[in-house]
Design a protein around this motif. Structure first.
Motif, short mmCIF file in Angstrom:
data_model
loop_
_atom_site.label_atom_id
_atom_site.label_comp_id
_atom_site.label_asym_id
_atom_site.label_seq_id
_atom_site.Cartn_x
_atom_site.Cartn_y
_atom_site.Cartn_z
N PHE A 1 0.65 -1.40 0.44
CA PHE A 1 -0.10 0.38 0.15
C PHE A 1 0.82 1.41 0.01
O PHE A 1 1.62 1.89 0.35
CB PHE A 1 -1.40 0.10 1.21
CG PHE A 1 -1.90 1.08 1.34
CD1 PHE A 1 -3.28 1.44 0.36
CD2 PHE A 1 -1.88 2.30 2.09
CE1 PHE A 1 -3.68 2.03 0.77
CE2 PHE A 1 -2.27 3.39 2.42
CZ PHE A 1 -3.37 3.58 1.01
N MET A 2 1.05 2.02 -0.80
CA MET A 2 1.71 2.85 -1.40
C MET A 2 2.93 2.93 -1.39
O MET A 2 4.04 3.72 -0.79
CB MET A 2 1.55 4.02 0.07
CG MET A 2 0.00 5.00 -0.10
SD MET A 2 -0.61 6.21 0.96
CE MET A 2 1.32 7.18 1.09
N ALA A 3 3.28 1.39 -1.78
CA ALA A 3 4.92 1.07 -1.83
C ALA A 3 5.15 0.02 -0.94
O ALA A 3 6.46 -0.65 -1.01
CB ALA A 3 6.15 1.42 -2.48
N HIS A 4 4.59 0.47 0.52
CA HIS A 4 4.84 -0.12 2.57
C HIS A 4 4.45 -1.21 1.74
O HIS A 4 3.16 -1.44 1.42
CB HIS A 4 4.65 1.22 2.98
CG HIS A 4 5.34 1.80 3.26
ND1 HIS A 4 5.04 3.25 1.88
CD2 HIS A 4 5.75 2.57 4.12
CE1 HIS A 4 5.50 4.49 2.77
NE2 HIS A 4 6.19 3.74 3.52
N LEU A 5 4.76 -2.32 2.89
CA LEU A 5 4.42 -3.30 2.58
C LEU A 5 3.61 -3.72 4.01
O LEU A 5 4.12 -2.93 4.78
CB LEU A 5 5.97 -4.62 2.42
CG LEU A 5 7.28 -5.01 1.52
CD1 LEU A 5 7.75 -5.88 1.56
CD2 LEU A 5 5.70 -5.86 0.53
N ILE A 6 2.66 -4.59 3.77
CA ILE A 6 0.74 -4.10 5.31
C ILE A 6 1.71 -5.34 5.71
O ILE A 6 1.36 -6.70 4.56
CB ILE A 6 0.43 -3.90 4.35
CG1 ILE A 6 0.58 -1.61 4.01
CG2 ILE A 6 -1.11 -3.40 6.21
CD1 ILE A 6 1.46 -1.06 5.33
N GLY A 7 1.02 -5.95 6.77
CA GLY A 7 1.13 -7.21 7.61
C GLY A 7 -0.86 -7.00 7.70
O GLY A 7 -1.36 -6.26 7.20
N ILE A 8 -1.22 -8.37 7.33
CA ILE A 8 -2.19 -8.85 7.93
C ILE A 8 -3.02 -8.05 8.78
O ILE A 8 -3.55 -8.11 9.18
CB ILE A 8 -2.72 -10.37 8.56
CG1 ILE A 8 -3.91 -10.55 7.43
CG2 ILE A 8 -2.11 -10.50 9.41
CD1 ILE A 8 -4.70 -10.65 5.91
N TYR B 1 10.04 -3.94 8.11
CA TYR B 1 11.20 -4.65 7.00
C TYR B 1 12.52 -3.47 6.24
O TYR B 1 11.47 -2.71 5.77
CB TYR B 1 10.37 -4.83 6.43
CG TYR B 1 11.34 -6.45 4.94
CD1 TYR B 1 11.21 -7.05 5.42
CD2 TYR B 1 10.93 -6.37 3.74
CE1 TYR B 1 12.35 -8.38 4.02
CE2 TYR B 1 11.20 -6.70 2.98
CZ TYR B 1 12.63 -7.54 3.43
OH TYR B 1 13.02 -8.51 2.19
N GLU B 2 12.62 -4.20 6.43
CA GLU B 2 13.98 -3.18 5.84
C GLU B 2 13.60 -2.33 3.78
O GLU B 2 13.94 -1.15 4.04
CB GLU B 2 15.40 -4.48 5.11
CG GLU B 2 16.61 -3.15 3.98
CD GLU B 2 16.53 -3.50 2.38
OE1 GLU B 2 17.44 -2.38 2.21
OE2 GLU B 2 16.03 -4.83 2.56
N ARG B 3 13.21 -3.29 3.56
CA ARG B 3 12.41 -2.53 1.66
C ARG B 3 11.35 -1.17 2.27
O ARG B 3 11.83 -0.45 1.60
CB ARG B 3 11.51 -2.89 1.29
CG ARG B 3 13.07 -4.44 0.56
CD ARG B 3 11.51 -5.62 -0.20
NE ARG B 3 12.63 -6.32 -0.82
CZ ARG B 3 13.33 -6.53 -2.21
NH1 ARG B 3 12.71 -5.13 -3.16
NH2 ARG B 3 13.56 -7.06 -2.51
N ASN B 4 11.43 -1.22 3.04
CA ASN B 4 9.90 -0.26 3.74
C ASN B 4 11.06 1.31 4.20
O ASN B 4 10.75 1.77 3.99
CB ASN B 4 9.21 -0.45 4.87
CG ASN B 4 8.40 -1.18 4.21
OD1 ASN B 4 7.78 -1.31 3.13
ND2 ASN B 4 7.64 -2.01 4.99
N GLN B 5 12.64 0.99 4.66
CA GLN B 5 13.03 1.85 4.89
C GLN B 5 13.97 2.28 3.96
O GLN B 5 14.41 3.87 4.48
CB GLN B 5 14.35 0.90 6.02
CG GLN B 5 13.45 0.35 6.61
CD GLN B 5 12.52 1.35 8.29
OE1 GLN B 5 12.80 2.17 8.22
NE2 GLN B 5 11.64 0.15 8.54
N ARG B 6 13.78 1.80 2.77
CA ARG B 6 14.58 2.56 1.60
C ARG B 6 13.15 3.05 0.59
O ARG B 6 13.96 3.81 0.14
CB ARG B 6 14.88 1.62 0.94
CG ARG B 6 16.28 0.80 1.93
CD ARG B 6 17.20 0.08 0.82
NE ARG B 6 16.39 -1.30 0.61
CZ ARG B 6 16.00 -1.29 -1.04
NH1 ARG B 6 16.46 -0.64 -1.88
NH2 ARG B 6 15.73 -2.96 -1.63
#
Length: 326
Positions: free
Chosen positions: A246-253, A260-265
């Motif tokens: 969502f808005m390129a952020h990974l979201i948990g259920i 998560y590292e990807r969200n930090q970048r």
């Protein structure tokens, strides 16, 4: 004061006028000419017929089931509104087109002159843009919610911002930054640069936000068009309970942004940055979006949703199953 009981001739005249107006579709002026009455007399007869209970309007829709699903979605979530379109079996592109058209109509109903609308990239948002056909130009400003990924028209958020502004008659504000930085320090440096910061500060003031909802489980998920990952990492994301993008952020259920590292970048606004928007519209199509939608709805990240029937039904079934499990 009680209205006197009308006589038979008056009732017959009222009935004739009501039939011509409501069943045959004649205008009051046409009825007046046909019956040799004044237009004001026709208006009074219609009003009197209403008072006497002679007019009963029964509106039926061939798509009542869709209205029922919309009501269930609103009742079961924090959504303020939902629009559900028919699912075209075996034709994902047509289903997405219909969802895009419904979302485009909702957006046009929502927008007002002077509004700022902030958008993400994605196939669903692209479908909305291509279905926009306003009756008159709108004095709006269109801005991105994220940095961009070049290579495909739907991942290039600047392309969609420009295209939407063109179709609405508004003004585009573009961002010259990638979606992913190489590391968190580079992300902080990029978002601190004045040209990028100004775009995101404007996006934070948006009146309306429009975003797709991405999945992470299918190998063909458009999330991996943004930043390809190895197969092992894809399985790891699913194993971590990550259910949506969502808005390129990974979201948990659970609806929370994943640690998560990807969200930090990410060079993008945080999902909570849209909390002050008047309307946050989510758009999705396809049964594989049911779990991602549940995650986003659990996080209360939307107040309006446009989705196809099959996907909406799957979301409601999942929510009902979660309640029973709890």
């Amino acid at each position: 004061m009680t209205e006197p009981s009308p006589d038979f001739d008056l009732i017959r005249q009222i009935h004739t006028v009501l039939v011509l107006h409501f069943l045959e579709g004649l205008k009051q002026s046409e009825i007046a000419a046909k019956l040799n009455l004044s237009t004001s007399k026709v208006n009074r007869l219609i009003a009197q017929g209403r008072r006497l209970g002679m007019v009963q309007i029964d509106i039926k829709s061939p798509f009542q089931r869709l209205s029922d699903i919309e009501q269930n979605l609103v009742a079961s979530t924090a959504l303020e509104s939902a629009r559900v379109t028919p699912t075209v079996s075996g034709n994902a592109d047509t289903t997405l087109h219909q969802v895009g058209r419904a979302a485009a109509n909702l957006l046009l109903e929502t927008l007002r002159d002077g509004d700022v609308i902030a958008i993400t990239g994605g196939k669903a948002v692209s479908a909305v843009v291509e279905n926009l056909s306003p009756e008159h130009p709108l004095d709006v400003t269109v801005v991105p919610l994220t940095g961009g990924v070049q290579g495909k028209f739907y991942t290039d958020v600047n392309h969609l911002v420009t295209r939407m502004a063109e179709r609405l008659g508004g003004k585009p504000i573009l961002i010259h930054a990638p979606l992913f930085a190489e590391n968190r320090a580079q992300r902080d440096m990029l978002t601190g640069m004045a040209p990028i910061k100004q775009v995101f500060d404007l996006a934070r003031t948006a009146n309306v936000a429009l975003t797709g909802i991405g999945s992470v489980e299918p190998r063909a998920s458009s999330y991996y068009d943004l930043n390809p990952v190895p197969e092992a990492d894809r399985k790891m994301l699913v194993g971590m309970g990550i259910a949506a993008e969502f808005m390129a952020h990974l979201i948990g259920i659970n609806g929370q942004v994943a640690d998560y590292e990807r969200n930090q970048r990410l060079v993008a606004l945080h999902p909570h940055d849209t909390a002050t928007c008047r309307t946050v519209i989510g758009v999705a199509a396809g049964a594989h979006k049911a779990r991602p939608l549940q995650a986003v709805l659990n996080g209360k990240l939307l107040n309006s949703l446009v989705v196809d029937e099959e996907t909406a039904a799957a979301v409601l079934a999942q929510m009902k199953g979660s309640e029973h499990a709890a």
